[in-house]
Design a protein around this motif. Structure first.
Motif, short mmCIF file in Angstrom:
data_model
loop_
_atom_site.label_atom_id
_atom_site.label_comp_id
_atom_site.label_asym_id
_atom_site.label_seq_id
_atom_site.Cartn_x
_atom_site.Cartn_y
_atom_site.Cartn_z
N GLU A 44 2.50 1.87 -3.48
CA GLU A 44 1.57 2.25 -4.54
C GLU A 44 0.73 3.48 -4.18
O GLU A 44 0.05 4.03 -5.05
CB GLU A 44 0.64 1.07 -4.86
CG GLU A 44 1.36 -0.11 -5.47
CD GLU A 44 2.07 0.26 -6.76
OE1 GLU A 44 1.40 0.60 -7.75
OE2 GLU A 44 3.33 0.21 -6.77
N GLY A 45 0.73 3.86 -2.91
CA GLY A 45 -0.05 5.02 -2.49
C GLY A 45 -1.55 4.81 -2.53
O GLY A 45 -2.32 5.75 -2.66
N LYS A 46 -1.97 3.54 -2.42
CA LYS A 46 -3.40 3.25 -2.39
C LYS A 46 -3.65 1.92 -1.70
O LYS A 46 -2.75 1.10 -1.54
CB LYS A 46 -4.02 3.28 -3.78
CG LYS A 46 -3.39 2.35 -4.81
CD LYS A 46 -4.04 2.60 -6.17
CE LYS A 46 -3.32 1.88 -7.28
NZ LYS A 46 -3.92 2.16 -8.60
N ALA A 47 -4.90 1.72 -1.31
CA ALA A 47 -5.31 0.50 -0.60
C ALA A 47 -5.23 -0.72 -1.52
O ALA A 47 -5.38 -0.59 -2.75
CB ALA A 47 -6.73 0.65 -0.07
N ASP A 57 -8.09 -1.10 -3.80
CA ASP A 57 -8.01 -0.23 -4.98
C ASP A 57 -7.03 -0.78 -6.01
O ASP A 57 -7.26 -0.65 -7.22
CB ASP A 57 -7.61 1.19 -4.58
CG ASP A 57 -8.69 1.89 -3.78
OD1 ASP A 57 -9.88 1.53 -3.93
OD2 ASP A 57 -8.34 2.79 -2.99
N ILE A 58 -5.95 -1.39 -5.55
CA ILE A 58 -5.00 -2.01 -6.48
C ILE A 58 -5.71 -3.13 -7.26
O ILE A 58 -5.56 -3.25 -8.47
CB ILE A 58 -3.76 -2.54 -5.75
CG1 ILE A 58 -2.98 -1.38 -5.10
CG2 ILE A 58 -2.86 -3.33 -6.71
CD1 ILE A 58 -1.90 -1.82 -4.15
N GLU A 86 0.83 -1.21 0.00
CA GLU A 86 0.00 0.00 0.00
C GLU A 86 0.86 1.26 0.00
O GLU A 86 0.56 2.22 -0.72
CB GLU A 86 -0.95 -0.01 1.19
CG GLU A 86 -2.05 -1.03 1.07
CD GLU A 86 -3.04 -1.02 2.21
OE1 GLU A 86 -4.17 -1.51 2.00
OE2 GLU A 86 -2.71 -0.53 3.31
N ASP A 131 -8.19 -1.26 -9.71
CA ASP A 131 -7.52 -0.43 -10.73
C ASP A 131 -6.55 -1.21 -11.60
O ASP A 131 -6.45 -0.96 -12.80
CB ASP A 131 -6.76 0.72 -10.07
CG ASP A 131 -7.66 1.68 -9.31
OD1 ASP A 131 -8.89 1.66 -9.51
OD2 ASP A 131 -7.11 2.44 -8.48
N ASP A 132 -5.81 -2.12 -10.99
CA ASP A 132 -4.70 -2.77 -11.68
C ASP A 132 -4.86 -4.28 -11.85
O ASP A 132 -4.12 -4.90 -12.61
CB ASP A 132 -3.39 -2.49 -10.93
CG ASP A 132 -3.19 -1.02 -10.66
OD1 ASP A 132 -3.39 -0.22 -11.59
OD2 ASP A 132 -2.87 -0.65 -9.51
#
Length: 174
Positions: free
Chosen positions: A42-45, A48-49, A39, A52-53
């Motif tokens: 990547e600067g996100k939860a 969210d990964i 986290e 998003d990814d």
């Protein structure tokens, strides 16, 4: 080279974070969680990964985080529940164990895991029917957890402090 004093593995709700922090305090070392590392990088939860990814990207990030932590961290290390499924991670853990490292599988039943994690939407792999998905994940992962572990601790009916004390005292099965 720095190596962890112990690596904690297990499914969601087994206590890797709560036991890990208490065990680190008992041993007067630091605690690290590879999910937190992912986290932060990547600067996100994690959820969210996944959205998003995608899961494959998350697993790549997770494998890299585990490899880095196994080289750098000298305290208690907690891995994400699925980290052990990556062949690279399994090989790194096997090497760590061969060099005298300890991998502790924190085992837990669904009945005890459910209230601990809430089995909610923040856990992308549990989407849909969370209890059924947790059981499916555990059925698939249990053989790997057991194969990798040098010790197994059943966390059902124990507080995180009691589990940490069992590990610190060497009172666990394998």
């Amino acid at each position: 080279m720095a190596v962890p004093r112990a690596v904690l593995i297990g499914p969601p709700g087994s206590g890797k974070s709560s036991v890990g922090t208490r065990l680190a305090r008992l041993w007067d070392v630091s605690w690290r969680d590879t999910d937190d590392d992912v986290e932060a990088s990547e600067g996100k939860a994690i959820s969210d990964i996944f959205v998003d990814d995608g899961e494959p990207r998350f697993r790549e990030l997770e494998a890299a985080a585990v490899a880095t932590a196994l080289k750098e961290h000298e305290g208690v290390l907690s891995l994400g529940g699925g980290a052990v499924l990556d062949p690279r991670t399994e090989a790194l853990l096997a090497s760590y164990v061969a060099d005298g490292g300890e991998v502790v599988f924190l085992d837990v039943s669904l009945a005890k895991a459910a209230p601990r994690v809430g089995l909610n939407a923040a856990r992308p792999l549990l989407a849909g029917n969370p209890r059924q998905r947790w059981q499916e994940l555990m059925n698939a992962r249990r053989p790997v957890y057991e194969r990798i572990a040098t010790r197994i601790v059943d966390t059902d009916g124990h507080t995180p402090a009691a589990v940490a004390a069992l590990i610190a005292e060497g009172r666990a099965t394998a």
